[in-house]
Design an enzyme around this catalytic site. Structure first.
Site, PDB file in Angstrom:
ATOM      1  N   ASP A 285       0.805  -1.219   0.000  1.00 34.44           N
ATOM      2  CA  ASP A 285       0.000   0.000   0.000  1.00 34.44           C
ATOM      3  C   ASP A 285       0.840   1.272   0.000  1.00 34.44           C
ATOM      4  OD1 ASP A 285       0.939  -0.401   2.565  1.00 34.44           O
ATOM      5  OD2 ASP A 285      -1.010  -0.782   3.441  1.00 34.44           O
TER       6      ASP A 285
ATOM      7  N   ASN B  15      -7.790  -2.131  14.262  1.00 39.44           N
ATOM      8  CA  ASN B  15      -9.195  -2.379  13.894  1.00 39.44           C
ATOM      9  C   ASN B  15      -9.344  -3.632  13.016  1.00 39.44           C
ATOM     10  OD1 ASN B  15      -8.156  -1.580  11.464  1.00 39.44           O
ATOM     11  ND2 ASN B  15      -9.510   0.170  11.167  1.00 39.44           N
TER      12      ASN B  15
ATOM     13  N   HIS C 169      -7.535  -4.321  10.267  1.00 40.88           N
ATOM     14  CA  HIS C 169      -7.235  -4.181   8.831  1.00 40.88           C
ATOM     15  C   HIS C 169      -5.938  -4.901   8.462  1.00 40.88           C
ATOM     16  CE1 HIS C 169      -4.981  -0.054   9.372  1.00 40.88           C
ATOM     17  NE2 HIS C 169      -4.087  -0.997   9.206  1.00 40.88           N
TER      18      HIS C 169
HETATM   19  C1  GLP Z   1      -0.612   0.440   8.540  1.00 43.93           C
HETATM   20  C2  GLP Z   1      -0.291  -0.404   7.328  1.00 43.93           C
HETATM   21  C3  GLP Z   1      -0.541  -1.860   7.586  1.00 43.93           C
HETATM   22  C4  GLP Z   1       0.062  -2.263   8.901  1.00 43.93           C
HETATM   23  C5  GLP Z   1      -0.577  -1.493  10.019  1.00 43.93           C
HETATM   24  C6  GLP Z   1      -0.060  -1.884  11.390  1.00 43.93           C
HETATM   25  O1  GLP Z   1      -1.908   0.887   8.605  1.00 43.93           O
HETATM   26  N1  GLP Z   1      -1.007  -0.001   6.168  1.00 43.93           N
HETATM   27  O2  GLP Z   1      -0.008  -2.623   6.520  1.00 43.93           O
HETATM   28  O3  GLP Z   1      -0.116  -3.642   9.109  1.00 43.93           O
HETATM   29  O4  GLP Z   1      -0.299  -0.130   9.798  1.00 43.93           O
HETATM   30  O5  GLP Z   1       1.112  -1.180  11.657  1.00 43.93           O
HETATM   31  P1  GLP Z   1       2.120  -1.510  12.812  1.00 43.93           P
HETATM   32  O6  GLP Z   1       2.869  -2.690  12.385  1.00 43.93           O
HETATM   33  O7  GLP Z   1       3.001  -0.278  12.869  1.00 43.93           O
HETATM   34  O8  GLP Z   1       1.331  -1.685  14.038  1.00 43.93           O
END
Ligand code: GLP
Length: 240
Positions: free
Chosen positions: A67, A134, A136
């Site tokens: 992304d 959440n 995702h």
């Molecule tokens: C972002 C990214 C995700 C990632 C998420 C969690 O929103 N788009 O791909 O998994 O953050 O991030 P973290 O690993 O910093 O908790």
């Protein structure tokens, strides 16, 4: 879905990097699906060490990132392009022409060409994922239906809040992103999802124990034939 509990993020990083290393050693032209956020950083750190020790060679490897934020140029310090350069690409020998990251411009049509490029490369052999608080994965936010292809999405307030730590202020967090869809992620032959810390405990529980639902996008991984969830004890707290 196979769940493995580790003592620390570093331990997870070592284990995940070993899986990536084995993938690239056994198939040098592997197609790797890569993620941003803090969760994959220890894995990337260990992969860089393995490269520097001459154990892994990325010269034939092809990469596809999940992304990017809409509205951030490649050289913006908070863009995922910049994140990947800093945390992995500038430290290994992957060829620039083999690196794919969705562009932060708002061209909707790039989604279909991104999905085609993944297919033409032979599909993703190994995909690393984090998980949002959440539920995702990539930027597939909770919704009424799963979106299969790469698409532009409005970020939820909870994601804007969670990702504000990477920006100078909450106001600077882009409101939209482009994200690989659930279809491309699910077609990856093997998936590793990493979650650490107590803030992820509820999302991990919903992903693994509740019914598959687009309201918790990561729950789709229950239907993947080779998905491993790598968690520390805090992220695993609600599972037992
Ligand atoms: C972002 C990214 C995700 C990632 C998420 C969690 O929103 N788009 O791909 O998994 O953050 O991030 P973290 O690993 O910093 O908790």
């Amino acid at each position: 879905m196979n769940i493995k509990v580790y003592h620390s993020a570093e331990e997870i990083g070592k284990a995940a990097a070993a899986v990536f290393a084995a993938q690239v050693i056994t198939k040098p032209a592997s197609v790797l699906g890569l993620a941003t956020g803090s969760s994959p950083v220890p894995t990337y750190r260990r992969l860089i060490e393995l490269y520097q020790e001459g154990i892994v060679d990325f010269s034939q490897t092809v990469t596809f990132n999940l992304d990017e934020y809409i509205g951030l140029s490649k050289d913006h310090p908070c863009s995922y392009h910049a994140f990947m350069q800093e945390n992995l690409f500038s430290c290994i020998n992957v060829k620039p022409e083999n690196i794919h990251i969705p562009s932060g411009d708002s061209d909707e049509t790039q989604g279909a060409s991104y999905d085609c490029a993944i297919q033409e490369a032979g599909g993703i052999d190994l995909q690393i994922l984090g998980i949002g608080n959440n539920g995702h994965i990539a930027f597939n936010e909770p919704q009424d239906t799963f979106t299969m292809g790469t698409h532009i999405i409005s970020l939820t307030e909870s994601t804007i809040e969670a990702n504000a730590r990477f920006f100078e202020s909450r106001e600077e967090v882009p409101r939209q992103a482009i994200s690989m869809g659930i279809g491309s992620i699910m077609r990856a032959r093997r998936i590793l999802l990493i979650a650490t810390g107590k803030a992820k405990a509820e999302a991990v529980y919903r992903m693994a124990k509740e019914e598959v639902s687009p309201m918790c996008p990561a729950s789709i991984l229950q239907l993947h034939p080779d998905a491993t969830i790598m968690v520390d004890e805090e992220a695993a707290a609600m599972l037992s």
